[in-house]
Design a protein around this motif. Sequence first.
Motif, mmCIF file in Angstrom:
data_model
loop_
_atom_site.group_PDB
_atom_site.id
_atom_site.type_symbol
_atom_site.label_atom_id
_atom_site.label_comp_id
_atom_site.label_asym_id
_atom_site.label_seq_id
_atom_site.Cartn_x
_atom_site.Cartn_y
_atom_site.Cartn_z
ATOM 1 N N SER A 62 -4.049 5.121 3.835
ATOM 2 C CA SER A 62 -3.243 5.269 5.036
ATOM 3 C C SER A 62 -1.975 4.416 4.947
ATOM 4 O O SER A 62 -0.878 4.871 5.288
ATOM 5 C CB SER A 62 -4.069 4.881 6.269
ATOM 6 O OG SER A 62 -3.356 5.099 7.450
ATOM 7 N N LEU A 63 -2.120 3.177 4.474
ATOM 8 C CA LEU A 63 -0.952 2.309 4.306
ATOM 9 C C LEU A 63 0.011 2.876 3.261
ATOM 10 O O LEU A 63 1.232 2.870 3.456
ATOM 11 C CB LEU A 63 -1.393 0.896 3.912
ATOM 12 C CG LEU A 63 -2.111 0.090 4.995
ATOM 13 C CD1 LEU A 63 -2.759 -1.153 4.398
ATOM 14 C CD2 LEU A 63 -1.141 -0.286 6.112
ATOM 15 N N ALA A 117 -11.205 3.215 9.202
ATOM 16 C CA ALA A 117 -10.389 2.231 8.480
ATOM 17 C C ALA A 117 -10.904 0.833 8.821
ATOM 18 O O ALA A 117 -11.191 0.528 9.976
ATOM 19 C CB ALA A 117 -8.927 2.378 8.870
ATOM 20 N N LEU A 134 -8.145 2.842 4.382
ATOM 21 C CA LEU A 134 -7.046 2.083 4.975
ATOM 22 C C LEU A 134 -5.918 1.919 3.961
ATOM 23 O O LEU A 134 -4.741 2.063 4.307
ATOM 24 C CB LEU A 134 -7.534 0.724 5.477
ATOM 25 C CG LEU A 134 -6.476 -0.159 6.137
ATOM 26 C CD1 LEU A 134 -5.738 0.568 7.254
ATOM 27 C CD2 LEU A 134 -7.116 -1.449 6.651
ATOM 28 N N HIS A 177 -3.854 4.769 11.840
ATOM 29 C CA HIS A 177 -4.848 4.768 10.768
ATOM 30 C C HIS A 177 -6.067 5.591 11.164
ATOM 31 O O HIS A 177 -6.363 5.763 12.342
ATOM 32 C CB HIS A 177 -5.241 3.334 10.420
ATOM 33 C CG HIS A 177 -4.081 2.517 9.950
ATOM 34 N ND1 HIS A 177 -3.319 2.868 8.860
ATOM 35 C CD2 HIS A 177 -3.520 1.395 10.452
ATOM 36 C CE1 HIS A 177 -2.355 1.983 8.689
ATOM 37 N NE2 HIS A 177 -2.450 1.082 9.647
ATOM 38 N N ASP A 202 -0.568 -0.004 13.970
ATOM 39 C CA ASP A 202 -1.852 0.423 14.518
ATOM 40 C C ASP A 202 -2.873 -0.708 14.390
ATOM 41 O O ASP A 202 -4.003 -0.521 13.958
ATOM 42 C CB ASP A 202 -2.358 1.709 13.851
ATOM 43 C CG ASP A 202 -3.547 2.337 14.570
ATOM 44 O OD1 ASP A 202 -3.785 2.016 15.756
ATOM 45 O OD2 ASP A 202 -4.257 3.139 13.938
#
Length: 167
Positions: free
Chosen positions: A80-81, A92, A77, A88, A158
């Motif tokens: 992804s951020l 995550a 996660l 995501h 998301d």
Amino acid sequence: MRRSDVRAGALACVIACACAGEDAGDTEATESPPIPDDPEGLHAWALERAYLLWPAWSEVRPTGGTGGARVYLSPDLVDSLRAGATVHPEGATAVRELYGEDLATRTGLAVIRKTDAAAEGGDAWLFLEVFDLDADALPTTASNGAPGCVGCHQAGVDFVQSTLPLP
């Protein structure tokens, strides 16, 4: 060896590793045991606190008259951020430890985990919330697309409200 002895040993190892000076912003060497995608398994996993190795808020923060919280984000996660993703990856996960007004006593937890990348909206996310840390406590929320959770989380990217850098 009793199951409780194994759990206690595993938790001691997790805490020792977390206290070994690992950089909270580093997603290397922050692996945890596999995270279940079912409510009962996720609840048991969260009670083990294997997420303590993950990047997290630097401290428990007040949440406006109801105590406090500290958020932990899974390495995937965080990645992804960092990438600025608007969707995501499956797997995550974010854990929010809940604390009493003294900001020291853990009183519960909330977990959000993306379990189905093919599902639409909040149905892609498993929401778990429990206000008692006893292993036998029943969660108040434990389902994909939980309406009360989706209502708040839909404002996030998301369904994730955390942003980087972590406070």
